[in-house]
Design a protein around this motif. Structure first.
Motif, PDB file in Angstrom:
ATOM      1  N   ASP A   1     -40.324  30.688  33.126  1.00 53.58           N
ATOM      2  CA  ASP A   1     -39.203  30.428  32.218  1.00 53.58           C
ATOM      3  C   ASP A   1     -37.903  30.705  32.957  1.00 53.58           C
ATOM      4  OD1 ASP A   1     -37.369  30.627  29.904  1.00 53.58           O
ATOM      5  OD2 ASP A   1     -37.600  32.790  30.215  1.00 53.58           O
ATOM      6  N   ARG A   2     -37.016  29.704  32.991  1.00 56.07           N
ATOM      7  CA  ARG A   2     -35.803  29.820  33.812  1.00 56.07           C
ATOM      8  C   ARG A   2     -34.736  30.699  33.171  1.00 56.07           C
ATOM      9  NH1 ARG A   2     -31.545  26.675  32.195  1.00 56.07           N
ATOM     10  NH2 ARG A   2     -31.959  25.077  30.620  1.00 56.07           N
ATOM     11  N   VAL A   3     -34.793  30.897  31.849  1.00 54.83           N
ATOM     12  CA  VAL A   3     -33.753  31.668  31.167  1.00 54.83           C
ATOM     13  C   VAL A   3     -33.906  33.157  31.451  1.00 54.83           C
ATOM     14  CG1 VAL A   3     -32.740  32.255  28.924  1.00 54.83           C
ATOM     15  CG2 VAL A   3     -33.513  29.913  29.377  1.00 54.83           C
ATOM     16  N   TYR A   4     -35.139  33.644  31.422  1.00 57.76           N
ATOM     17  CA  TYR A   4     -35.379  35.075  31.584  1.00 57.76           C
ATOM     18  C   TYR A   4     -36.271  35.403  32.782  1.00 57.76           C
ATOM     19  CZ  TYR A   4     -33.547  35.789  26.834  1.00 57.76           C
ATOM     20  OH  TYR A   4     -32.755  35.841  25.731  1.00 57.76           O
ATOM     21  N   VAL A   5     -37.510  34.918  32.747  1.00 57.56           N
ATOM     22  CA  VAL A   5     -38.533  35.413  33.661  1.00 57.56           C
ATOM     23  C   VAL A   5     -38.246  35.036  35.115  1.00 57.56           C
ATOM     24  CG1 VAL A   5     -40.992  35.389  34.207  1.00 57.56           C
ATOM     25  CG2 VAL A   5     -40.250  35.410  31.824  1.00 57.56           C
ATOM     26  N   ALA A   6     -37.774  33.816  35.351  1.00 61.03           N
ATOM     27  CA  ALA A   6     -37.499  33.397  36.731  1.00 61.03           C
ATOM     28  C   ALA A   6     -36.431  34.279  37.369  1.00 61.03           C
ATOM     29  CB  ALA A   6     -37.069  31.934  36.759  1.00 61.03           C
ATOM     30  N   LYS A   7     -35.430  34.656  36.595  1.00 62.20           N
ATOM     31  CA  LYS A   7     -34.364  35.502  37.134  1.00 62.20           C
ATOM     32  C   LYS A   7     -34.908  36.885  37.475  1.00 62.20           C
ATOM     33  CE  LYS A   7     -30.747  32.944  34.731  1.00 62.20           C
ATOM     34  NZ  LYS A   7     -29.604  32.976  33.801  1.00 62.20           N
ATOM     35  N   MET A   8     -35.778  37.408  36.618  1.00 56.93           N
ATOM     36  CA  MET A   8     -36.416  38.691  36.919  1.00 56.93           C
ATOM     37  C   MET A   8     -37.242  38.600  38.195  1.00 56.93           C
ATOM     38  SD  MET A   8     -39.465  40.645  34.858  1.00 56.93           S
ATOM     39  CE  MET A   8     -40.579  39.266  35.225  1.00 56.93           C
ATOM     40  N   MET A   9     -38.087  37.567  38.308  1.00 51.39           N
ATOM     41  CA  MET A   9     -38.950  37.447  39.475  1.00 51.39           C
ATOM     42  C   MET A   9     -38.131  37.266  40.747  1.00 51.39           C
ATOM     43  SD  MET A   9     -42.010  37.987  38.457  1.00 51.39           S
ATOM     44  CE  MET A   9     -42.774  37.617  40.036  1.00 51.39           C
ATOM     45  N   TYR A  10     -37.087  36.459  40.680  1.00 52.27           N
ATOM     46  CA  TYR A  10     -36.209  36.310  41.842  1.00 52.27           C
ATOM     47  C   TYR A  10     -35.629  37.670  42.231  1.00 52.27           C
ATOM     48  CZ  TYR A  10     -32.538  34.523  44.913  1.00 52.27           C
ATOM     49  OH  TYR A  10     -31.724  34.276  45.998  1.00 52.27           O
ATOM     50  N   GLY A  11     -35.227  38.435  41.228  1.00 51.51           N
ATOM     51  CA  GLY A  11     -34.672  39.754  41.486  1.00 51.51           C
ATOM     52  C   GLY A  11     -35.681  40.686  42.130  1.00 51.51           C
ATOM     53  N   ILE A  12     -36.912  40.671  41.665  1.00 55.44           N
ATOM     54  CA  ILE A  12     -37.951  41.526  42.251  1.00 55.44           C
ATOM     55  C   ILE A  12     -38.162  41.185  43.719  1.00 55.44           C
ATOM     56  CG2 ILE A  12     -40.419  42.069  42.216  1.00 55.44           C
ATOM     57  CD1 ILE A  12     -40.291  41.693  39.143  1.00 55.44           C
ATOM     58  N   PHE A  13     -38.306  39.893  44.016  1.00 61.02           N
ATOM     59  CA  PHE A  13     -38.522  39.469  45.407  1.00 61.02           C
ATOM     60  C   PHE A  13     -37.325  39.857  46.275  1.00 61.02           C
ATOM     61  CE2 PHE A  13     -42.028  37.274  43.676  1.00 61.02           C
ATOM     62  CZ  PHE A  13     -42.840  36.818  44.708  1.00 61.02           C
ATOM     63  N   THR A  14     -36.121  39.669  45.752  1.00 61.07           N
ATOM     64  CA  THR A  14     -34.925  39.996  46.529  1.00 61.07           C
ATOM     65  C   THR A  14     -34.834  41.489  46.807  1.00 61.07           C
ATOM     66  OG1 THR A  14     -33.733  38.105  45.583  1.00 61.07           O
ATOM     67  CG2 THR A  14     -32.405  39.858  46.562  1.00 61.07           C
ATOM     68  N   LEU A  15     -35.039  42.314  45.786  1.00 63.95           N
ATOM     69  CA  LEU A  15     -34.982  43.765  45.980  1.00 63.95           C
ATOM     70  C   LEU A  15     -36.077  44.227  46.934  1.00 63.95           C
ATOM     71  CD1 LEU A  15     -34.216  45.018  42.349  1.00 63.95           C
ATOM     72  CD2 LEU A  15     -32.614  44.711  44.249  1.00 63.95           C
ATOM     73  N   ALA A  16     -37.252  43.600  46.839  1.00 70.23           N
ATOM     74  CA  ALA A  16     -38.341  43.959  47.753  1.00 70.23           C
ATOM     75  C   ALA A  16     -37.947  43.696  49.196  1.00 70.23           C
ATOM     76  CB  ALA A  16     -39.601  43.182  47.380  1.00 70.23           C
ATOM     77  N   GLU A  17     -37.355  42.528  49.430  1.00 72.22           N
ATOM     78  CA  GLU A  17     -36.991  42.163  50.806  1.00 72.22           C
ATOM     79  C   GLU A  17     -35.781  42.942  51.306  1.00 72.22           C
ATOM     80  OE1 GLU A  17     -38.943  37.700  50.796  1.00 72.22           O
ATOM     81  OE2 GLU A  17     -36.832  37.928  50.224  1.00 72.22           O
ATOM     82  N   ARG A  18     -35.015  43.530  50.401  1.00 76.28           N
ATOM     83  CA  ARG A  18     -33.922  44.416  50.801  1.00 76.28           C
ATOM     84  C   ARG A  18     -34.407  45.838  51.084  1.00 76.28           C
ATOM     85  NH1 ARG A  18     -29.481  43.169  46.072  1.00 76.28           N
ATOM     86  NH2 ARG A  18     -28.926  41.034  46.683  1.00 76.28           N
ATOM     87  N   GLY A  19     -35.661  46.099  50.821  1.00 77.79           N
ATOM     88  CA  GLY A  19     -36.204  47.431  51.034  1.00 77.79           C
ATOM     89  C   GLY A  19     -35.894  48.409  49.918  1.00 77.79           C
ATOM     90  N   GLU A  20     -35.601  47.888  48.738  1.00 82.64           N
ATOM     91  CA  GLU A  20     -35.233  48.757  47.613  1.00 82.64           C
ATOM     92  C   GLU A  20     -36.434  49.498  47.027  1.00 82.64           C
ATOM     93  OE1 GLU A  20     -32.194  49.343  46.530  1.00 82.64           O
ATOM     94  OE2 GLU A  20     -31.150  47.919  47.825  1.00 82.64           O
ATOM     95  N   PHE A  21     -37.637  49.024  47.299  1.00 87.87           N
ATOM     96  CA  PHE A  21     -38.849  49.695  46.830  1.00 87.87           C
ATOM     97  C   PHE A  21     -39.516  50.395  48.019  1.00 87.87           C
ATOM     98  CE2 PHE A  21     -38.558  45.864  44.048  1.00 87.87           C
ATOM     99  CZ  PHE A  21     -38.346  46.519  42.838  1.00 87.87           C
ATOM    100  N   ASP A  22     -39.926  51.619  47.813  1.00 87.98           N
ATOM    101  CA  ASP A  22     -40.629  52.347  48.876  1.00 87.98           C
ATOM    102  C   ASP A  22     -41.949  51.648  49.206  1.00 87.98           C
ATOM    103  OD1 ASP A  22     -38.646  54.256  48.882  1.00 87.98           O
ATOM    104  OD2 ASP A  22     -39.727  55.621  47.532  1.00 87.98           O
ATOM    105  N   LYS A  23     -42.350  51.723  50.462  1.00 88.77           N
ATOM    106  CA  LYS A  23     -43.639  51.159  50.863  1.00 88.77           C
ATOM    107  C   LYS A  23     -44.754  51.779  50.022  1.00 88.77           C
ATOM    108  CE  LYS A  23     -42.443  49.938  55.612  1.00 88.77           C
ATOM    109  NZ  LYS A  23     -42.732  50.133  57.058  1.00 88.77           N
ATOM    110  N   GLY A  24     -45.677  50.924  49.620  1.00 89.60           N
ATOM    111  CA  GLY A  24     -46.785  51.389  48.800  1.00 89.60           C
ATOM    112  C   GLY A  24     -46.527  51.334  47.311  1.00 89.60           C
ATOM    113  N   THR A  25     -45.311  50.944  46.917  1.00 89.29           N
ATOM    114  CA  THR A  25     -44.982  50.883  45.485  1.00 89.29           C
ATOM    115  C   THR A  25     -45.798  49.807  44.794  1.00 89.29           C
ATOM    116  OG1 THR A  25     -42.717  51.679  45.855  1.00 89.29           O
ATOM    117  CG2 THR A  25     -43.126  50.451  43.824  1.00 89.29           C
ATOM    118  N   ARG A  26     -46.333  50.151  43.645  1.00 84.41           N
ATOM    119  CA  ARG A  26     -47.082  49.217  42.803  1.00 84.41           C
ATOM    120  C   ARG A  26     -46.193  48.802  41.644  1.00 84.41           C
ATOM    121  NH1 ARG A  26     -51.475  53.814  42.511  1.00 84.41           N
ATOM    122  NH2 ARG A  26     -49.440  54.810  42.296  1.00 84.41           N
TER     123      ARG A  26
END
Length: 287
Positions: free
Chosen positions: A255-280
């Protein structure tokens, strides 16, 4: 009526996530029911019970012309035997768009408020006038977020038997995040992704909803405000490309209104190193 609850939890096989030494799971709330997906059912569950217990036969709620909450309330009315009234922001336009046509087909009576009056929809004089016009009804707020909705959303983390560290959801009115955060166990945290430009007010809304529900604020939570792509229901070529690649790679259309923006945000924060290694990480797919 059959509800797919608890909703499925599936791990997402993603090289982009694996490279960051993270694990990402999708909580498929979009599969709860075709007409009552995700947080819509969770928000309505205890409201419908309260309406029945209080002797109401009609539900009245508010929304824009493309509101998923309007659609879900109309469907819930048909499925659970309530008459429904949808108070729509702005002028009537014919033919009805797909969302309003669906609501009307479920039996919802659609009425319209000019935008200046709609902004005052929670004020007593507006509610009194609606009662004068339509008689008795159970009032659902815009987006469905109230104390009953928070209690429904608080059940979501308790369904998850997989150990996790962070659970993510999209934010429009704050009700889903307020509930999820309240349902967390120690050392778990929730991260909301605002679908709105200028969504900083959502922090106050989450706090207000939790206080209204529990008498205090609960849980370890935060909101990311930088993934709105221009505002509510706005889109860009970057977001469209992400949705297309996600569909091709995982067989799920976001869903482009809500879910896609969340998923894009998760991937972006992950690639910025915002989540510690091993985070579930759990991502709630609300549909």
């Amino acid at each position: 009526m059959r509800l797919n609850v608890p909703s499925p939890l599936v791990e997402l096989a993603s090289d982009r996530i694996a490279r960051q030494h993270l694990r990402l799971y999708l909580k498929r709330d979009d599969l709860i029911h075709p007409d009552l997906p995700g947080n819509k059912w969770r928000k309505l569950k205890y409201n419908l019970r309260a309406a029945r217990e209080e002797g109401h036969s009609t539900l009245l709620t508010f929304g824009g012309a493309y509101s998923n909450h309007i659609r879900a309330t109309a469907a819930a009315g048909r499925l659970f035997g309530f008459a429904t009234i949808g108070v729509i922001r702005g002028e009537r336009h014919l033919p009805l768009n797909d969302s309003l046509a669906f609501a009307a087909a479920q039996g919802m009576r659609l009425v319209y408020l000019d935008r200046s009056t709609y902004r005052r929809k929670s004020e007593p004089d507006v509610i009194i006038e609606l009662h004068r016009r339509f008689g008795d009804f159970y009032l659902l707020p815009e987006g469905g977020s109230n104390a009953a909705a928070v209690r429904g959303c608080a059940e979501l983390p308790t369904e998850i038997d997989q150990a996790f560290d962070v659970i993510c959801c999209a934010c429009g009115t704050g009700g889903t995040l307020a509930g999820i955060a309240a349902g967390l166990r120690p050392r778990q945290r929730a991260l909301g992704f605002s679908a709105l430009k200028g969504g900083q007010f959502l922090r106050h809304e989450v706090e207000r909803l939790q206080s209204e529900t529990y008498g205090t604020t609960k849980g370890d939570w935060a909101i990311a405000y930088d993934f709105h792509f221009g505002g509510f229901a706005r889109r860009t070529a970057v977001l469209d490309e992400f949705i297309s690649e996600f569909t091709d790679g995982h067989g799920i259309t976001l869903d482009r209104v809500y879910v896609a923006k969340m998923m894009y945000g998760i991937f972006t924060l992950a690639e910025r190193g915002e989540f510690d290694k091993g985070t579930r990480i759990i991502a709630v797919i609300t549909g």
